[in-house]
Design a protein around this motif. Sequence first.
Motif, PDB file in Angstrom:
ATOM      1  N   THR A  64      49.910  49.372  39.111  1.00 49.86           N
ATOM      2  CA  THR A  64      48.868  50.313  38.679  1.00 49.86           C
ATOM      3  C   THR A  64      47.799  50.516  39.751  1.00 49.86           C
ATOM      4  OG1 THR A  64      47.600  51.000  36.722  1.00 49.86           O
ATOM      5  CG2 THR A  64      47.256  48.747  37.490  1.00 49.86           C
ATOM      6  N   GLY A  65      47.978  49.878  40.898  1.00 45.64           N
ATOM      7  CA  GLY A  65      46.987  50.024  41.958  1.00 45.64           C
ATOM      8  C   GLY A  65      45.711  49.283  41.593  1.00 45.64           C
ATOM      9  N   ALA A  66      44.597  49.783  42.089  1.00 42.69           N
ATOM     10  CA  ALA A  66      43.349  49.045  41.978  1.00 42.69           C
ATOM     11  C   ALA A  66      42.735  49.070  40.581  1.00 42.69           C
ATOM     12  CB  ALA A  66      42.345  49.592  42.985  1.00 42.69           C
ATOM     13  N   TYR A  67      43.085  50.089  39.788  1.00 43.76           N
ATOM     14  CA  TYR A  67      42.460  50.206  38.458  1.00 43.76           C
ATOM     15  C   TYR A  67      43.491  50.553  37.400  1.00 43.76           C
ATOM     16  CZ  TYR A  67      38.410  50.045  41.452  1.00 43.76           C
ATOM     17  OH  TYR A  67      37.509  49.636  42.395  1.00 43.76           O
ATOM     18  N   ALA A  68      43.102  50.301  36.148  1.00 41.61           N
ATOM     19  CA  ALA A  68      44.058  50.398  35.045  1.00 41.61           C
ATOM     20  C   ALA A  68      44.475  51.841  34.741  1.00 41.61           C
ATOM     21  CB  ALA A  68      43.469  49.765  33.785  1.00 41.61           C
ATOM     22  N   HIS A  69      43.483  52.741  34.731  1.00 45.03           N
ATOM     23  CA  HIS A  69      43.727  54.100  34.216  1.00 45.03           C
ATOM     24  C   HIS A  69      44.522  53.958  32.917  1.00 45.03           C
ATOM     25  CE1 HIS A  69      45.013  58.347  34.058  1.00 45.03           C
ATOM     26  NE2 HIS A  69      43.963  58.590  34.825  1.00 45.03           N
ATOM     27  N   LEU A  70      45.694  54.601  32.795  1.00 47.74           N
ATOM     28  CA  LEU A  70      46.503  54.440  31.578  1.00 47.74           C
ATOM     29  C   LEU A  70      47.730  53.572  31.858  1.00 47.74           C
ATOM     30  CD1 LEU A  70      46.291  58.064  30.120  1.00 47.74           C
ATOM     31  CD2 LEU A  70      45.441  55.983  29.036  1.00 47.74           C
ATOM     32  N   GLY A  71      47.572  52.639  32.801  1.00 52.06           N
ATOM     33  CA  GLY A  71      48.725  51.858  33.243  1.00 52.06           C
ATOM     34  C   GLY A  71      49.451  51.120  32.134  1.00 52.06           C
ATOM     35  N   ARG A  94      33.165  63.920  28.443  1.00 50.01           N
ATOM     36  CA  ARG A  94      31.758  63.694  28.061  1.00 50.01           C
ATOM     37  C   ARG A  94      31.492  62.214  27.827  1.00 50.01           C
ATOM     38  NH1 ARG A  94      31.115  66.884  22.779  1.00 50.01           N
ATOM     39  NH2 ARG A  94      33.052  65.751  22.521  1.00 50.01           N
ATOM     40  N   PHE A  95      32.442  61.554  27.177  1.00 49.27           N
ATOM     41  CA  PHE A  95      32.216  60.143  26.857  1.00 49.27           C
ATOM     42  C   PHE A  95      32.372  59.273  28.093  1.00 49.27           C
ATOM     43  CE2 PHE A  95      33.240  62.304  22.955  1.00 49.27           C
ATOM     44  CZ  PHE A  95      32.211  61.870  22.137  1.00 49.27           C
ATOM     45  N   GLU A  96      33.300  59.666  28.955  1.00 47.07           N
ATOM     46  CA  GLU A  96      33.493  58.881  30.174  1.00 47.07           C
ATOM     47  C   GLU A  96      32.255  58.992  31.078  1.00 47.07           C
ATOM     48  OE1 GLU A  96      37.424  59.445  31.794  1.00 47.07           O
ATOM     49  OE2 GLU A  96      37.122  57.849  33.254  1.00 47.07           O
ATOM     50  N   ILE A  97      31.735  60.207  31.198  1.00 51.04           N
ATOM     51  CA  ILE A  97      30.524  60.406  32.004  1.00 51.04           C
ATOM     52  C   ILE A  97      29.347  59.684  31.346  1.00 51.04           C
ATOM     53  CG2 ILE A  97      28.855  62.114  32.826  1.00 51.04           C
ATOM     54  CD1 ILE A  97      31.232  64.185  32.725  1.00 51.04           C
ATOM     55  N   GLY A  98      29.234  59.861  30.034  1.00 47.18           N
ATOM     56  CA  GLY A  98      28.100  59.277  29.312  1.00 47.18           C
ATOM     57  C   GLY A  98      28.049  57.769  29.447  1.00 47.18           C
ATOM     58  N   LEU A 136      43.393  75.415  35.128  1.00 44.39           N
ATOM     59  CA  LEU A 136      43.509  74.500  36.264  1.00 44.39           C
ATOM     60  C   LEU A 136      44.552  75.038  37.237  1.00 44.39           C
ATOM     61  CD1 LEU A 136      42.712  72.657  33.688  1.00 44.39           C
ATOM     62  CD2 LEU A 136      43.500  70.765  35.081  1.00 44.39           C
ATOM     63  N   GLY A 137      44.327  74.742  38.506  1.00 46.07           N
ATOM     64  CA  GLY A 137      45.346  75.066  39.500  1.00 46.07           C
ATOM     65  C   GLY A 137      46.337  73.925  39.621  1.00 46.07           C
ATOM     66  N   GLY A 138      46.920  73.569  38.487  1.00 45.26           N
ATOM     67  CA  GLY A 138      47.853  72.441  38.422  1.00 45.26           C
ATOM     68  C   GLY A 138      47.144  71.173  37.979  1.00 45.26           C
ATOM     69  N   GLY A 139      47.866  70.339  37.251  1.00 47.12           N
ATOM     70  CA  GLY A 139      47.283  69.084  36.752  1.00 47.12           C
ATOM     71  C   GLY A 139      48.332  67.977  36.731  1.00 47.12           C
ATOM     72  N   PHE A 140      49.349  68.172  35.904  1.00 49.72           N
ATOM     73  CA  PHE A 140      50.516  67.266  35.832  1.00 49.72           C
ATOM     74  C   PHE A 140      50.154  65.836  35.447  1.00 49.72           C
ATOM     75  CE2 PHE A 140      51.027  70.191  39.584  1.00 49.72           C
ATOM     76  CZ  PHE A 140      51.729  71.168  38.916  1.00 49.72           C
ATOM     77  N   GLY A 141      48.963  65.623  34.919  1.00 50.65           N
ATOM     78  CA  GLY A 141      48.506  64.275  34.573  1.00 50.65           C
ATOM     79  C   GLY A 141      47.413  63.782  35.492  1.00 50.65           C
ATOM     80  N   GLY A 142      47.352  64.340  36.684  1.00 51.41           N
ATOM     81  CA  GLY A 142      46.410  63.842  37.690  1.00 51.41           C
ATOM     82  C   GLY A 142      44.961  64.227  37.447  1.00 51.41           C
ATOM     83  N   LYS A 143      44.724  65.135  36.479  1.00 48.29           N
ATOM     84  CA  LYS A 143      43.350  65.495  36.144  1.00 48.29           C
ATOM     85  C   LYS A 143      43.047  65.083  34.708  1.00 48.29           C
ATOM     86  CE  LYS A 143      43.396  69.209  39.567  1.00 48.29           C
ATOM     87  NZ  LYS A 143      43.645  70.663  39.772  1.00 48.29           N
ATOM     88  N   ASP A 144      43.765  64.053  34.253  1.00 47.59           N
ATOM     89  CA  ASP A 144      43.522  63.456  32.938  1.00 47.59           C
ATOM     90  C   ASP A 144      42.776  62.161  33.206  1.00 47.59           C
ATOM     91  OD1 ASP A 144      43.566  62.748  30.303  1.00 47.59           O
ATOM     92  OD2 ASP A 144      45.732  62.459  30.162  1.00 47.59           O
ATOM     93  N   GLY A 145      41.488  62.157  32.928  1.00 49.35           N
ATOM     94  CA  GLY A 145      40.647  61.025  33.342  1.00 49.35           C
ATOM     95  C   GLY A 145      39.756  61.477  34.480  1.00 49.35           C
ATOM     96  N   VAL A 181      40.644  53.444  28.637  1.00 52.19           N
ATOM     97  CA  VAL A 181      41.068  52.348  27.771  1.00 52.19           C
ATOM     98  C   VAL A 181      40.433  51.070  28.322  1.00 52.19           C
ATOM     99  CG1 VAL A 181      42.999  51.083  26.777  1.00 52.19           C
ATOM    100  CG2 VAL A 181      43.233  53.524  27.245  1.00 52.19           C
ATOM    101  N   TYR A 182      40.632  50.844  29.606  1.00 50.55           N
ATOM    102  CA  TYR A 182      39.979  49.736  30.308  1.00 50.55           C
ATOM    103  C   TYR A 182      38.912  50.351  31.217  1.00 50.55           C
ATOM    104  CZ  TYR A 182      44.076  47.208  28.730  1.00 50.55           C
ATOM    105  OH  TYR A 182      45.049  46.652  27.950  1.00 50.55           O
ATOM    106  N   TRP A 183      37.700  49.882  31.092  1.00 49.20           N
ATOM    107  CA  TRP A 183      36.609  50.473  31.866  1.00 49.20           C
ATOM    108  C   TRP A 183      36.402  49.638  33.123  1.00 49.20           C
ATOM    109  CZ3 TRP A 183      33.125  50.249  26.917  1.00 49.20           C
ATOM    110  CH2 TRP A 183      33.695  51.077  25.942  1.00 49.20           C
TER     111      TRP A 183
END
Lengths: 167, 766
Positions: free
Chosen positions: B305-312, B212-216, B233-242, B79-81
Amino acid sequence: MIVFTLNGIGQRLDVDPTLRALDVLREHCGLTGPKEGCGTGECGACAIWMDGVTRLSCLTLAGQLHGRAVTTIEGLADSWDENEATDTTDQPPLHPVQTALAERGGVQCGYCTPGMTMVAAELLRREPNPDRAAIREAVSGNLCRCTGYHKIVDSIEDAAETMRKKR
Amino acid sequence: MQDIGRRSRRFDALDKARGTEQFATDIYPPDMLWAGALRAGVPHGIIRRIETARAEKVEGVVAVLTRKDVPGTNRQGFVYWDMPVLCGTRVRHAGDAVALVLAESRRALAEALRAIEMEIEPLPVVDTLDAALADDAPNIHGLDTGNVLKAATIAKGDAEAGLAECDVVVEETFYTPAQEHAFIETENGVARIDDDGTLHMTVSTQAPFRDRFEIGRALGLDPSRIHVTGPYLGGGFGGKDGATVQCLLALAAMHAKGRPVKMWWNREESMLAGYKRHAARMRFTAGAKRDGTLHAVRCELDYDTGAYAHLGVEIMALGMEHSGGPYRLPHLEAKGRCVYTNNPVAGAFRGFGVAQVSFAFEGMMDRLAHALGMDPLKFRLRNAITRGERNCAGVTMTTSTGMEECLLRLRDHPHWKSREAWRADAPPFTRRAVGVAAVFNGMGYGRGLADYAVAKVRLTGSGRIRVYNGVSDMGQGNASTFVQMAGEILCQPESVMELVQPDTDRTHPSGSAAAGRTTYTYGKALIKACETLRDKLFNRAALMLFVDDGSGFAMIPGGVRHLPTGRDLPLAALAAMMHPDDRISMAEHLMPVTPEPVRGGEAFTLGFPHLLFPYAAHLARIEVDELTGRVAVLDYVAFTDGGRVLNPQNFEQQVHGSVAQGLGYALTEDVLTEAGVLRSTDLCTYVIPTSLDLPDIESHAVETIEHTGPFGMKGIGEVGLNGPLPAVASALYSAGLPMTRAPFTFGRVLAALEDDQPGTGSEAAS
């Protein structure tokens, strides 16, 4: 040269003996059943058997495999003698702990499952009739983030019963 | 047959139990290289020098990359780059990546990372909300609003006037810690660029299509030439979203001359650079009428949100949306601020902003009930939202609303009915108590971001049914449920079913595995696709059997039957007569959203508000050791409204797992930092529950029918996490130990015990 038995088959590996056993199993032997979750002996996902006793392969050096009989999740079913007589399907055989974990919902993401299975199977070899507290104690070195352990304990209880019936 | 509603083994369970399921970590392509990142190690500073010459000379090193080697925007985020792939000048948290090494072996990689010389001039560290909000705070991202990424206010009724009308008003400030996902499989993937320049990546991800879009964007690559596959996945819980490893891995592949590259964060790197649940501070004022009517809530929520926005911002929005609890609340004013600090980056985590406020609003319910002299469960029941009413944010609940039923069922549970006797039976130096919590969790993306899925199902040439799953399965079992759904409609046993996991070339964009929407949205699309395929099979069978049309047919295991004549056609025979294109059906689904505006909600362009909510009522029986401060949860009961249950085993798995994570959040889990530097760097210093720390968890389904959902279901992946912290807090409160700061460590509970001198706070227990 490291000479050992891996899931019943003799191995002669020309690898650096100071590599971790986990990496040798996964990268050189192609057995990716043992998982790495921490690399420091905290999670239990890499558990294997050495001469039938649970060891954390992330804390074991390749050289320590020398002369040992190593069993991983891939060879667990064959280590259970009853399978030869009872296996009638075209599917590869399963150890009762594997069957129970799958049937009773003890598997979610599945990443802790191989290590959990090795520890549970060793418990049931030592103690055919554990209560829930003993099961919880036995797997307390295996971290699972998905299940809350309830169904894992159910599964191991179930496996114990299956194994008692077959004895 | 894996019929809907039947307790059945998951489709993925056997391969996982055998240890043969191939996770991303299990891929070691021939001739591969290892990639690894150098982390800043200091939480805030200016990079003055990075010297890579020595590292480049390490034997086995293929490349050492820094900011100057990054094409594209160098910006990650969805959302915020705002998050660099490799930092150029500014470092904003200790886990920032500043260099990337490619090497022939892990040892060469480690040696080269150590050989990079780096000088970072430290800047003042912003390590708390107060430090970030101070007038003279260092401005971490140079925003006009200082370190406030976003501030917003939503309102319903008039909270000020409402509070003035109340007979009792209570105030409290609650604090929740950052929480680590602690999936057992840490962030990892493999990537390669093929001869025609296409990037192929297999990665442990919750969002292969978005990746793909984030990498691109970050690396200046054409997203259409990025091919991502997402195994289990061997677990995610939100932490592998982004993006986790994605952009670093792609950058490494760009310098690998066509060789495959593997990146696999170790546990310490995962804890340092991976995302966390937002730590939060929540100031609450709440009031009720003497008759037990909850009347007004005013709150200020600050999310770190720490150092970056992510989905904060979206996470904060959900916190605000849920801040009045699952109650018919006439007056709410919720102010939110999402704040940058130099702490580890916070992002999506099961319970997405709601886990935090659940502690606060339920804490207020306990305090109000106490002030009113009312039973805490009766007070919740009296105010529980029901269908047709507006929820606390002002959205009319037109969908299934089982909050009241969950509480009614809990009220009849023996653990609740026997609570006084059980409490009185406490052993020496021990307090016993029973706590309750009522929670909910918005489902789906909410407005502004289409929550859609595209399902594909195929009759294979050999007469099997193949489902093309477009949404990652991080362990929650959606893939298995998709097989079950297709099997139900097409009347086929598991042995006839095949499954393709997310693959941007073979499956279709269906959103992320997130927001309790995975099974719901893709499931709806899949049902349509299967019905279309079924009708097509009937019509083709009609052709083959020389009957007028497909109307007299039914699906049977392995084939179709023409009921008027009793003739059967095997699927394989049908498949042989059909063109491969004709054996495919596709369908899409878009989750409904509410058209109802929320006052102040226009501040959020996406992710707000929600129309669909699962609900839960939880009970915890606890013992507090008065000598050590240890809190033990001896029994746990959860009543959950997730609509109709499709597979009770899978349902219980979700409840058990979310309760377990919630109990960790309540009792031990705390991402410790000291001046922005992580102190919980492994699973010894960051303590997640073991099998000895958790009780058996009793799960009961309260089955409503969610008419918009597939077979009447709604997603329950998240709601269960919101209950344990407030339920344990409620028990502690009733034991005379009002807690405002989680987790409830020995030290904090001991301090509360010391405060609870006879004749002061202990009346709360009576």
